[in-house]
Design a protein around this motif. Structure first.
Motif, PDB file in Angstrom:
ATOM      1  N   ALA A 105       0.405  -0.972  -0.038  1.00 18.76           N
ATOM      2  CA  ALA A 105      -0.435   0.021  -0.104  1.00 18.76           C
ATOM      3  C   ALA A 105       1.082   1.372   0.018  1.00 18.76           C
ATOM      4  O   ALA A 105       0.456   2.521  -1.078  1.00 18.76           O
ATOM      5  CB  ALA A 105      -0.860   0.413   0.919  1.00 18.76           C
ATOM      6  N   GLN A 106       2.560   1.394   0.670  1.00 21.40           N
ATOM      7  CA  GLN A 106       3.018   2.379   1.016  1.00 21.40           C
ATOM      8  C   GLN A 106       3.060   2.519  -0.822  1.00 21.40           C
ATOM      9  O   GLN A 106       3.376   3.740  -0.926  1.00 21.40           O
ATOM     10  CB  GLN A 106       4.191   2.329   1.596  1.00 21.40           C
ATOM     11  CG  GLN A 106       5.023   2.927   1.908  1.00 21.40           C
ATOM     12  CD  GLN A 106       3.700   4.374   2.966  1.00 21.40           C
ATOM     13  OE1 GLN A 106       3.440   4.980   3.340  1.00 21.40           O
ATOM     14  NE2 GLN A 106       3.803   6.018   1.850  1.00 21.40           N
ATOM     15  N   GLU A 107       3.657   1.495  -1.280  1.00 17.71           N
ATOM     16  CA  GLU A 107       4.603   1.231  -2.226  1.00 17.71           C
ATOM     17  C   GLU A 107       3.370   2.524  -3.683  1.00 17.71           C
ATOM     18  O   GLU A 107       3.649   3.918  -4.692  1.00 17.71           O
ATOM     19  CB  GLU A 107       4.767   0.302  -3.070  1.00 17.71           C
ATOM     20  CG  GLU A 107       5.875   0.085  -2.867  1.00 17.71           C
ATOM     21  CD  GLU A 107       6.467  -1.906  -3.792  1.00 17.71           C
ATOM     22  OE1 GLU A 107       7.581  -1.278  -4.575  1.00 17.71           O
ATOM     23  OE2 GLU A 107       6.141  -2.639  -2.842  1.00 17.71           O
ATOM     24  N   ALA A 108       2.277   2.207  -3.547  1.00 18.33           N
ATOM     25  CA  ALA A 108       0.560   2.235  -4.502  1.00 18.33           C
ATOM     26  C   ALA A 108       0.734   3.446  -3.829  1.00 18.33           C
ATOM     27  O   ALA A 108       0.359   4.771  -4.805  1.00 18.33           O
ATOM     28  CB  ALA A 108      -0.224   1.665  -4.220  1.00 18.33           C
ATOM     29  N   ASP A 109       1.178   4.249  -2.565  1.00 18.94           N
ATOM     30  CA  ASP A 109       0.156   5.603  -2.378  1.00 18.94           C
ATOM     31  C   ASP A 109       1.819   6.950  -2.592  1.00 18.94           C
ATOM     32  O   ASP A 109       0.972   7.114  -2.981  1.00 18.94           O
ATOM     33  CB  ASP A 109       0.759   6.016  -0.791  1.00 18.94           C
ATOM     34  CG  ASP A 109      -1.156   5.047  -0.418  1.00 18.94           C
ATOM     35  OD1 ASP A 109      -1.590   5.214  -1.076  1.00 18.94           O
ATOM     36  OD2 ASP A 109      -0.769   4.915   1.615  1.00 18.94           O
ATOM     37  N   HIS A 113       0.652   9.559  -5.307  1.00 21.34           N
ATOM     38  CA  HIS A 113       0.739  10.819  -5.542  1.00 21.34           C
ATOM     39  C   HIS A 113       2.527  11.320  -5.931  1.00 21.34           C
ATOM     40  O   HIS A 113       2.508  12.784  -5.535  1.00 21.34           O
ATOM     41  CB  HIS A 113       0.722  11.100  -4.198  1.00 21.34           C
ATOM     42  CG  HIS A 113      -0.326  11.088  -3.327  1.00 21.34           C
ATOM     43  ND1 HIS A 113      -0.455   9.810  -2.249  1.00 21.34           N
ATOM     44  CD2 HIS A 113      -1.628  11.284  -3.892  1.00 21.34           C
ATOM     45  CE1 HIS A 113      -1.542   9.847  -2.232  1.00 21.34           C
ATOM     46  NE2 HIS A 113      -2.487  10.429  -2.490  1.00 21.34           N
ATOM     47  N   SER A 114       3.118  10.706  -6.361  1.00 21.09           N
ATOM     48  CA  SER A 114       4.379  11.422  -7.636  1.00 21.09           C
ATOM     49  C   SER A 114       3.780  11.964  -8.868  1.00 21.09           C
ATOM     50  O   SER A 114       4.084  12.226  -9.484  1.00 21.09           O
ATOM     51  CB  SER A 114       4.940  10.020  -7.795  1.00 21.09           C
ATOM     52  OG  SER A 114       4.546   9.404  -8.815  1.00 21.09           O
ATOM     53  N   GLY A 153      -3.863  19.653  -2.712  1.00 18.67           N
ATOM     54  CA  GLY A 153      -3.035  19.565  -4.115  1.00 18.67           C
ATOM     55  C   GLY A 153      -3.074  18.106  -4.675  1.00 18.67           C
ATOM     56  O   GLY A 153      -1.867  17.843  -5.758  1.00 18.67           O
ATOM     57  N   GLU A 154      -3.614  17.378  -3.258  1.00 21.50           N
ATOM     58  CA  GLU A 154      -4.009  15.377  -4.431  1.00 21.50           C
ATOM     59  C   GLU A 154      -4.357  14.789  -4.135  1.00 21.50           C
ATOM     60  O   GLU A 154      -5.801  15.379  -3.343  1.00 21.50           O
ATOM     61  CB  GLU A 154      -2.385  15.028  -3.436  1.00 21.50           C
ATOM     62  CG  GLU A 154      -2.255  14.878  -1.781  1.00 21.50           C
ATOM     63  CD  GLU A 154      -1.269  14.393  -1.284  1.00 21.50           C
ATOM     64  OE1 GLU A 154      -0.434  14.359  -1.433  1.00 21.50           O
ATOM     65  OE2 GLU A 154      -1.562  13.659  -0.041  1.00 21.50           O
TER      66      GLU A 154
END
Length: 201
Positions: A105-109, A113-114, A153-154
């Protein structure tokens, strides 16, 4: 006849991929990271489409998608796939096959957001692969989500928008040669050891 000094070396396939990918990024006019992704349903009906490579290392090759899409459903139901990079500017291709696993989940987040804000909006607004009554419906969703999150902004990553990592079990490198005397080298993983052999074209 071919110049035998140019035969694809029996080296680390990841190092060889890195070298070819670096060349492609300078020679391809658009999207050197574009790759065909082939998946199949549990009853072995195949489908293929172009996606973008968004990360790679010795652990595998990563792409992102909506898990509610057709490809996402096929990946979840039958988590194995094949990739194909075809770089026309270099007259080379690489085939990669192996199992898939979902990224954290952290990688996907982090990746979601990049992306540019407008891309986050577009992904959050899309019910990818599902029927759409008319384009205005989708654009209205885009506008609604854009207004709701413009100050932040996201956009929060939808839980069904995720990534998958293909861990290669087989990699094949191909170079076009005159008169169809092509060069092919196949790497196969046995345990933690890569074995390689040349293949007839």
């Amino acid at each position: 006849m071919t110049d035998e000094s140019n035969v694809i070396p029996a080296t680390d396939p990841f190092a060889l991929f890195d070298a070819w990918f670096a060349e492609a990024r300078t020679s391809e006019p658009n999207d050197a990271n574009a790759m065909a992704l082939a998946t199949a349903t549990p009853d072995a009906a195949p489908s293929v489409r172009m996606v973008l490579l968004k990360g790679h290392d010795a652990c595998g090759f990563v792409f992102y998608t909506n898990a509610h899409s057709r490809k996402g459903g096929e990946v979840l139901a039958n988590p194995q796939a094949a990739l194909l990079f075809h770089w026309k500017s270099l007259r080379r291709q690489i085939r990669i096959e192996g199992p898939l696993e979902e990224v954290s989940a952290q990688e996907a987040d982090d990746y979601f957001h990049s992306r540019p804000f407008v891309s986050q909006v577009g992904s959050a607004a899309s019910d990818q692969s599902r029927p759409l009554d008319n384009r205005a419906t989708y654009l209205a969703r885009v506008e609604e989500i854009s207004e709701a999150f413009s100050s932040a902004g996201e956009v929060p990553r939808p839980p069904h928008w995720t990534g998958f990592r293909l861990s290669p079990q087989r990699m094949e490198f191909w170079i076009d040669r005159p008169n169809r005397l092509h060069e092919r080298r196949q790497f196969t993983l046995s345990g933690d050891q890569w074995n390689s052999t040349l293949l007839y074209p």
